[in-house]
Design an enzyme around this catalytic site. Structure first.
Site: not given
Ligand code: PRP
Ligand code: URA
Length: 209
Positions: A104, A108, A200, A203
């Protein structure tokens, strides 16, 4: 019209709570993602077609039930979907595994493709998309479109956490795909992270932050 199934089995909810905790190590996080995926796999496969066959036990002949429907293809969305593959393969060891690489864009928030490799016969397979996080819905929607563009006809999607916003987007773009989630969380924050969420997923799985 596709459905959303919330797999709220107590074992899944318990493991999900451990997964969310910020002090859970990467090693434990990986193990929990695998275990939750295995448990969710029971729900995803619940409507698989079966047929009766005659077998012989050491005692006598009897009828048994075996899976008779389409062969399965599992497709993790890289990176975080990788953590879910072993859980599904432990239930369906003969499944073929495709890969879609998407990230991602932080500016944006739109998905950017960097890799795609699918089994040749995806049109004949029950495809199962894996991504632990459905946030804005952009990544999963793009991944489902890649599968359709390459000929997939039967797709299910399996996520661990989903935001209501992402579910809406995914359903609008893919009204034919049933979605299985362990929890529908409250909302997205200003950076499109799920709240309360788990941070995340990539991660935390791979220890990259
Ligand atoms: C995460 C996650 C999804 C995506 C969800 O991947 O695994 O693919 O974000 O967000 P969305 O619904 O708003 O598209 P990320 O882009 O962080 O890539 P990574 O797995 O490589 O870290
Ligand atoms: N991707 C993640 O890994 N976590 C989120 O909360 C949203 C997108």
């Amino acid at each position: 019209m596709a459905k959303v199934f919330v797999t709220d089995h107590p074992l899944i909810q318990h493991k999900l709570t451990l997964l969310r905790k910020k002090n859970t190590s990467s090693m434990d996080f990986r193990q929990l993602v695998k275990e939750i995926s295995t448990l969710m796999g029971y729900e995803v496969t619940r409507d698989f077609e079966t047929k009766e066959i005659e077998i012989e036990t050491p005692m006598e002949k009897t009828m048994g039930v075996v899976i008779s429907g389409k062969k399965v293809g599992i497709v993790p969305v890289l990176r975080a979907g990788l953590g879910m593959v072993d859980g599904l393969l432990s239930l369906i060891p003969g499944a073929r595994v495709g890969h879609i690489g998407l990230y991602r864009d932080p500016e944006t928030l739109l998905p950017v493709e960097y890799y795609c490799k699918m089994p040749k016969d995806i049109a004949e397979r029950q495809m199962i998309l894996l991504d632990p996080m459905l946030a804005t819905g952009g990544s999963l929607s793009a991944a489902a479109q890649f599968l359709k563009d390459r000929g997939a006809t039967t797709i299910k999607a399996l996520c661990i956490l989903a935001a209501p916003e992402g579910i809406e987007v995914f359903h609008k773009e893919h009204p034919d795909i049933d979605l299985y989630v362990a929890s529908i969380d409250r909302c997205l924050n200003d950076h499109a992270y799920i709240l309360p969420g788990l941070g995340d997923a990539g991660d935390r799985l791979f220890g990259t932050k």
